[in-house]
Design a protein around this motif. Structure first.
Motif, PDB file in Angstrom:
ATOM      1  N   GLU A 169       0.854  -1.192   0.000  1.00 42.01           N
ATOM      2  CA  GLU A 169       0.000   0.000   0.000  1.00 42.01           C
ATOM      3  C   GLU A 169       0.895   1.248   0.000  1.00 42.01           C
ATOM      4  N   PRO A 170       0.398   2.352  -0.550  1.00 40.81           N
ATOM      5  CA  PRO A 170       1.244   3.554  -0.645  1.00 40.81           C
ATOM      6  C   PRO A 170       1.592   4.141   0.717  1.00 40.81           C
ATOM      7  N   SER A 171       2.847   4.013   1.111  1.00 41.79           N
ATOM      8  CA  SER A 171       3.307   4.523   2.399  1.00 41.79           C
ATOM      9  C   SER A 171       4.493   5.474   2.240  1.00 41.79           C
ATOM     10  N   LYS A 172       4.816   5.855   1.010  1.00 44.49           N
ATOM     11  CA  LYS A 172       6.015   6.644   0.721  1.00 44.49           C
ATOM     12  C   LYS A 172       7.269   5.915   1.216  1.00 44.49           C
ATOM     13  N   LEU A 173       7.189   4.587   1.175  1.00 37.82           N
ATOM     14  CA  LEU A 173       8.269   3.679   1.553  1.00 37.82           C
ATOM     15  C   LEU A 173       8.525   3.645   3.065  1.00 37.82           C
ATOM     16  N   ALA A 174       7.653   4.268   3.850  1.00 34.57           N
ATOM     17  CA  ALA A 174       7.723   4.073   5.295  1.00 34.57           C
ATOM     18  C   ALA A 174       7.340   2.634   5.616  1.00 34.57           C
ATOM     19  N   ILE A 175       7.865   2.115   6.700  1.00 32.11           N
ATOM     20  CA  ILE A 175       7.576   0.749   7.136  1.00 32.11           C
ATOM     21  C   ILE A 175       6.499   0.819   8.204  1.00 32.11           C
ATOM     22  N   CYS A 176       5.391   0.141   7.941  1.00 30.72           N
ATOM     23  CA  CYS A 176       4.222   0.230   8.820  1.00 30.72           C
ATOM     24  C   CYS A 176       3.847  -1.165   9.314  1.00 30.72           C
ATOM     25  N   PRO A 177       4.307  -1.526  10.520  1.00 30.64           N
ATOM     26  CA  PRO A 177       3.966  -2.834  11.065  1.00 30.64           C
ATOM     27  C   PRO A 177       2.650  -2.840  11.829  1.00 30.64           C
ATOM     28  N   LEU A 301     -16.143  -4.299   9.402  1.00 29.01           N
ATOM     29  CA  LEU A 301     -15.102  -4.538  10.385  1.00 29.01           C
ATOM     30  C   LEU A 301     -13.789  -4.824   9.673  1.00 29.01           C
ATOM     31  N   ALA A 302     -12.833  -3.917   9.821  1.00 33.36           N
ATOM     32  CA  ALA A 302     -11.468  -4.126   9.340  1.00 33.36           C
ATOM     33  C   ALA A 302     -10.574  -4.178  10.570  1.00 33.36           C
ATOM     34  N   ARG A 303      -9.932  -5.291  10.769  1.00 34.60           N
ATOM     35  CA  ARG A 303      -9.222  -5.509  12.020  1.00 34.60           C
ATOM     36  C   ARG A 303      -7.912  -4.714  12.078  1.00 34.60           C
ATOM     37  N   ALA A 304      -7.467  -4.501  13.297  1.00 34.42           N
ATOM     38  CA  ALA A 304      -6.214  -3.783  13.509  1.00 34.42           C
ATOM     39  C   ALA A 304      -5.025  -4.697  13.241  1.00 34.42           C
ATOM     40  N   LEU A 305      -3.898  -4.091  12.917  1.00 39.04           N
ATOM     41  CA  LEU A 305      -2.658  -4.811  12.644  1.00 39.04           C
ATOM     42  C   LEU A 305      -1.625  -4.413  13.695  1.00 39.04           C
ATOM     43  N   ASP A 306      -0.868  -5.384  14.198  1.00 36.76           N
ATOM     44  CA  ASP A 306       0.166  -5.069  15.183  1.00 36.76           C
ATOM     45  C   ASP A 306       1.244  -6.149  15.145  1.00 36.76           C
ATOM     46  N   VAL A 307       2.277  -5.915  14.349  1.00 37.81           N
ATOM     47  CA  VAL A 307       3.412  -6.834  14.249  1.00 37.81           C
ATOM     48  C   VAL A 307       4.540  -6.289  15.121  1.00 37.81           C
TER      49      VAL A 307
END
Length: 391
Positions: A169-177, A301-307
């Motif tokens: 997904e477009p994050s401007k190459l930020a890492i989103c865990p 319902l879209a669940r949260a993400l947490d890695v």
């Protein structure tokens, strides 16, 4: 190994010209379906020598995947993206993709077909350099991300599965865990219909919904000031976004409905959120005569993400980004919801493009970011497979 810029651009241009618009609650229309996108991807997977598979989620809406088989016991890694786009109302030439001033334009260029072009380039680079991975590498095309996430829910239940995943997904190459979840619900107020010449004989459901709106108007600020917080996601959010009530001006309405949106943090309980709404409505019933209200949901319902930050996946992609960008990568929460939590294994969001361009009438992605994303993905895949030089 260097990605082929021209090939990246041309692949994305071809993908954007496929009109894979999400039909939302309507039937998929031929020529504007994820089916055409999935057919194209399957052909590309086959050309690259990947094992292919697909499974229907709804008519004209199949999930698809290609698998590059490994030769050992390394991890299975999935590079996943959604094939659907939002609509194009008010967006002239939305599918006339082109490369202009270093940008590829058109609906879906940023959100998120650029990721597919990068994924395909990763496989081509592995093939061209005769690199066989110990583990399998999967590219997955998923339907219905822009609406109800039924595609990722189906894939999470029936596979294919993986040990690690990247969602471009477009994050401007930020890492989103991590990212917040989304819970949508409906609140109904019930009244008694009567002629508007004698409103005192009825109970006005619209007026009662006005009281609900006023009562809930401070909830967003309350969540930010007093609610739970997350190191990357911050605080939760609440908004009241759709309202419907009444049918004609000379009749007192006996029903009104409002749709509300709650962005919740990893670890928050869905039932607790819905019960909080019910408790707040019960407070109104104690001071407003004939007040009746109920909560229905979740409607979405879209669940949260947490890695965890110490996950091998986060460590590998962080090292890959640092090597590619020659700077420490930004590690943050992704602003929106994604398919990632539905897939059932650790996934990180990282992709080319700016979320501000997604869903706009001037959508584009920078080609340079696509080149960098491809390098990050390749380095991550190699690192997770034990190739030390990938770092």
């Amino acid at each position: 190994m260097t990605p082929d810029r021209d090939r990246l651009a041309q692949t994305l241009i071809e993908l954007v010209r496929i009109r894979s618009v999400n039909p939302f609650d309507e039937a998929a229309k031929e020529g504007f379906r994820e089916q055409e996108m999935s057919d194209d991807l399957l052909s590309r997977f086959w050309t690259l020598g990947m094992e292919t598979g697909w499974r229907q989620v709804a008519p004209g809406r199949p999930n698809v995947w290609g698998r590059l088989k490994g030769n050992g016991d390394g991890p299975t890694i999935m590079l996943a993206a959604h094939m659907d786009t939002v609509g194009t109302e008010g967006y002239e030439a939305a599918f006339d993709a082109e490369l202009k001033d270093g940008r590829i334009t058109g609906r879906g260029s940023c959100d998120m077909k650029a990721a597919f072009a990068c994924y395909l380039e990763v496989v081509r680079m592995l093939r061209e350099n005769d690199i066989t991975l110990p583990g399998d590498l999967i590219i997955a095309g998923i339907v219905d991300e822009e609406h109800l996430l039924t595609g990722s829910a189906e894939m999470g239940e029936n596979g294919p599965s993986a040990d690690f995943g990247i969602i471009g997904e477009p994050s401007k190459l930020a890492i989103c865990p991590t990212h917040k979840g989304q819970l949508c619900a409906k609140i109904y107020t019930r009244g008694v219909a009567t002629h508007s010449s004698r409103p005192e004989k009825g109970v006005n459901a619209v007026e009662h919904m006005g009281a609900v709106i006023q009562h809930l108007s401070g909830l967003n600020a309350e969540l930010q000031e007093k609610g739970p917080s997350h190191p990357l996601c911050g605080s939760g959010r609440f908004s009241m976004n759709v309202i419907r009530g009444g049918t004609f001006a000379s009749g007192i309405p006996d029903q009104c409905e409002m749709e509300v949106d709650r962005r919740f943090l990893p670890g928050e309980d869905i039932d607790d959120i819905l019960n909080d709404y019910r408790t707040r409505l019960a407070e109104l019933s104690k001071r407003i005569p004939d007040f009746q209200a109920e909560v229905f949901g979740p409607t979405l319902l879209a669940r949260a993400l947490d890695v965890p930050l110490d996950s091998p996946l986060v460590e590998a992609i962080s090292g890959a980004a640092k090597a590619t960008l020659n700077t420490e990568p930004e590690i943050t929460a992704f602003p929106g919801g994604t398919d990632a939590p539905n897939l059932g294994f650790p996934c990180v969001i990282c992709g080319p493009g700016d979320l501000a361009q997604a869903h706009s009438t001037d959508e584009y992605v920078e080609l340079e970011e696509m080149v960098q994303a491809t390098e990050i993905y390749l380095r991550t895949v190699l690192s997770l497979n034990g190739f030390e030089s990938a770092k």
